[in-house]
Design an enzyme around this catalytic site. Sequence first.
Site, PDB file in Angstrom:
ATOM      1  N   HIS A 198       0.876  -1.312   0.097  1.00 48.22           N
ATOM      2  CA  HIS A 198       0.075  -0.017   0.002  1.00 48.22           C
ATOM      3  C   HIS A 198       0.960   1.226  -0.038  1.00 48.22           C
ATOM      4  O   HIS A 198       1.485   1.582   1.087  1.00 48.22           O
ATOM      5  CB  HIS A 198      -0.770   0.196   1.257  1.00 48.22           C
ATOM      6  CG  HIS A 198      -1.816   1.094   1.043  1.00 48.22           C
ATOM      7  ND1 HIS A 198      -3.252   1.046   1.452  1.00 48.22           N
ATOM      8  CD2 HIS A 198      -1.510   2.389   1.094  1.00 48.22           C
ATOM      9  CE1 HIS A 198      -3.906   2.308   1.442  1.00 48.22           C
ATOM     10  NE2 HIS A 198      -2.921   3.172   1.281  1.00 48.22           N
ATOM     11  N   HIS A 217       1.588   5.331  -1.675  1.00 49.78           N
ATOM     12  CA  HIS A 217       1.555   6.574  -2.679  1.00 49.78           C
ATOM     13  C   HIS A 217       2.702   7.173  -3.028  1.00 49.78           C
ATOM     14  O   HIS A 217       3.530   7.419  -2.651  1.00 49.78           O
ATOM     15  CB  HIS A 217       0.475   7.686  -1.605  1.00 49.78           C
ATOM     16  CG  HIS A 217      -0.576   7.122  -1.203  1.00 49.78           C
ATOM     17  ND1 HIS A 217      -1.881   7.152  -1.722  1.00 49.78           N
ATOM     18  CD2 HIS A 217      -1.040   6.625   0.125  1.00 49.78           C
ATOM     19  CE1 HIS A 217      -2.946   6.692  -0.939  1.00 49.78           C
ATOM     20  NE2 HIS A 217      -2.409   6.100   0.040  1.00 49.78           N
ATOM     21  N   LYS A 253      -9.402  -0.223  -5.810  1.00 46.30           N
ATOM     22  CA  LYS A 253      -9.221   0.467  -4.634  1.00 46.30           C
ATOM     23  C   LYS A 253     -10.693   1.141  -4.324  1.00 46.30           C
ATOM     24  O   LYS A 253     -11.126   2.045  -5.151  1.00 46.30           O
ATOM     25  CB  LYS A 253      -8.204   1.631  -4.454  1.00 46.30           C
ATOM     26  CG  LYS A 253      -8.125   2.407  -3.014  1.00 46.30           C
ATOM     27  CD  LYS A 253      -7.572   1.328  -2.089  1.00 46.30           C
ATOM     28  CE  LYS A 253      -7.883   2.165  -0.726  1.00 46.30           C
ATOM     29  NZ  LYS A 253      -6.829   3.133  -0.331  1.00 46.30           N
ATOM     30  N   HIS A 283     -10.467   1.137   1.770  1.00 44.06           N
ATOM     31  CA  HIS A 283     -10.407   2.113   2.854  1.00 44.06           C
ATOM     32  C   HIS A 283     -11.653   1.906   3.610  1.00 44.06           C
ATOM     33  O   HIS A 283     -12.656   2.407   3.586  1.00 44.06           O
ATOM     34  CB  HIS A 283     -10.404   3.579   2.363  1.00 44.06           C
ATOM     35  CG  HIS A 283      -9.929   4.639   3.058  1.00 44.06           C
ATOM     36  ND1 HIS A 283      -8.853   5.214   3.445  1.00 44.06           N
ATOM     37  CD2 HIS A 283     -10.641   5.158   4.386  1.00 44.06           C
ATOM     38  CE1 HIS A 283      -8.766   6.018   4.467  1.00 44.06           C
ATOM     39  NE2 HIS A 283     -10.128   5.859   4.997  1.00 44.06           N
ATOM     40  N   HIS A 290      -4.710  -0.576   5.795  1.00 41.78           N
ATOM     41  CA  HIS A 290      -4.088   0.295   6.772  1.00 41.78           C
ATOM     42  C   HIS A 290      -4.976   0.281   8.063  1.00 41.78           C
ATOM     43  O   HIS A 290      -5.697   1.281   8.624  1.00 41.78           O
ATOM     44  CB  HIS A 290      -4.075   1.774   6.328  1.00 41.78           C
ATOM     45  CG  HIS A 290      -4.957   2.351   5.634  1.00 41.78           C
ATOM     46  ND1 HIS A 290      -6.387   2.379   5.817  1.00 41.78           N
ATOM     47  CD2 HIS A 290      -4.798   3.108   4.520  1.00 41.78           C
ATOM     48  CE1 HIS A 290      -6.939   2.969   5.156  1.00 41.78           C
ATOM     49  NE2 HIS A 290      -6.070   3.429   4.081  1.00 41.78           N
ATOM     50  N   ASP A 324       1.353   2.651   3.331  1.00 42.72           N
ATOM     51  CA  ASP A 324       0.518   3.968   3.463  1.00 42.72           C
ATOM     52  C   ASP A 324       1.385   5.321   3.224  1.00 42.72           C
ATOM     53  O   ASP A 324       1.084   6.210   3.695  1.00 42.72           O
ATOM     54  CB  ASP A 324      -0.537   4.062   4.229  1.00 42.72           C
ATOM     55  CG  ASP A 324      -1.712   4.918   4.070  1.00 42.72           C
ATOM     56  OD1 ASP A 324      -1.705   5.345   2.802  1.00 42.72           O
ATOM     57  OD2 ASP A 324      -2.459   5.492   4.924  1.00 42.72           O
TER      58      ASP A 324
HETATM   59  C1  NCD Z   1      -3.606   9.200   2.128  1.00 45.05           C
HETATM   60  C2  NCD Z   1      -3.069  10.150   0.937  1.00 45.05           C
HETATM   61  O1  NCD Z   1      -2.413  10.940   1.635  1.00 45.05           O
HETATM   62  O2  NCD Z   1      -3.130   9.911  -0.058  1.00 45.05           O
HETATM   63  N1  NCD Z   1      -3.583   9.666   3.430  1.00 45.05           N
HETATM   64  C3  NCD Z   1      -3.615   9.019   4.488  1.00 45.05           C
HETATM   65  O3  NCD Z   1      -3.755   9.502   5.393  1.00 45.05           O
HETATM   66  N2  NCD Z   1      -3.389   7.721   4.598  1.00 45.05           N
HETATM   67  C4  NCD Z   1      -4.830   8.502   1.511  1.00 45.05           C
HETATM   68  C5  NCD Z   1      -5.258   7.158   2.418  1.00 45.05           C
HETATM   69  O4  NCD Z   1      -4.681   6.305   2.144  1.00 45.05           O
HETATM   70  O5  NCD Z   1      -6.346   7.321   3.169  1.00 45.05           O
HETATM   71 ZN    ZN Z   2      -3.292   5.121   1.566  1.00 47.63          ZN
END
Ligand code: NCD
Ligand code: ZN
Length: 346
Positions: free
Chosen positions: A15, A17, A101, A138, A176, A249
Amino acid sequence: MSTDDLTLIRPDDWHLHLRDGALLAAVLPHTARCFARAIVMPNLKPPVTTVALARAYRERILAALPAGMTFEPLMTLYLTEATTPDDIAEASASGFVHAVKYYPAGATTNAASGVTELRRCYPVFEAMQKHKLPLLMHGEVTDPEVDVFDREPVFVERHLTTLLRDFPALRMVLEHITTREAAQFVRDAPAHVGATITPQHLLLNRNAIFAGGLRPHSYCLPVLKRETHRQALVEVATSGDPGFFLGTDSAPHPRHAKESSCGCAGIYSAHAAIELYAEAFEAAGALDKLEAFASFHGADFYGLPRNTGTITLLRQPWTVPEEVDFGGVPGVPMRAGESIAWRLDT
Ligand code: NCD
Ligand code: ZN
């Protein structure tokens, strides 16, 4: 090597970003220095809703990879109420889209085009079940009446049991996870239901958000919970249960976007992710369980081969920089200015 060194099969991040453009180029080496593969989240602006967009995003990620580094991005589609069963068939045939997702509309960063009503996606879930494409969730309700600390358990109670009943073979990952309720649900669910766990939810409880004042860099979603929940997450992560696997995450946001009157959610951990997990597992007396959590369970769940290379962690404390470069703007990494017990041998 001393007995303090720890060698693992190279891990994966289930997971992550990575964003796009200059920010992508800045953060990707932090992940690729350690992880062989990552499930790449699709919450770009605009979101990655089609196989064509996922293909182009994958090519931008590979183009941003520094020479000499190896890394395979595992792409995902962002589920909207306009996603069709044909999109799912195309994703499944693509070979590079590995999951879809689900964001409840408005639940988190860049989730405005998410789903308002799960039932509207039933034809798509039917197709995902048929094609064995995992649904990554999520898992929070967005009902403003529900206390922000209860949004995950309420999601589990209101939606997960129903989904499991209506789609008994749909592969699902509760992303998460942050609570005892989520951990117990996944522990007791069939083997095709899994969960990712972040380093911050293993190492921190909600006091971190208020330690001596408001701490925007400890704010993520789902928000950190009380200590008993952190302990429940450590227990399942270190139990050897194959339903639980590593998903950082890691979510880069520029410093100014977090230090704001309405600071955004997300903690950046890619610079030290495996090192932070090693701390959490060591504190639980379970370093011997780290490799399966980080390197085996996720690959097995996704039906992908385990990696063959290795990484080595050294017990050599180092200090995390106060800031990292997020492509021309500064970002504040997890543990900024403080010490980490383990260092990746590079
Ligand atoms: C994530 C993001 O910044 O893209 N932020 C977070 O707090 N985890 C989005 C997500 O996974 O919820
Ligand atoms: Zn995330």
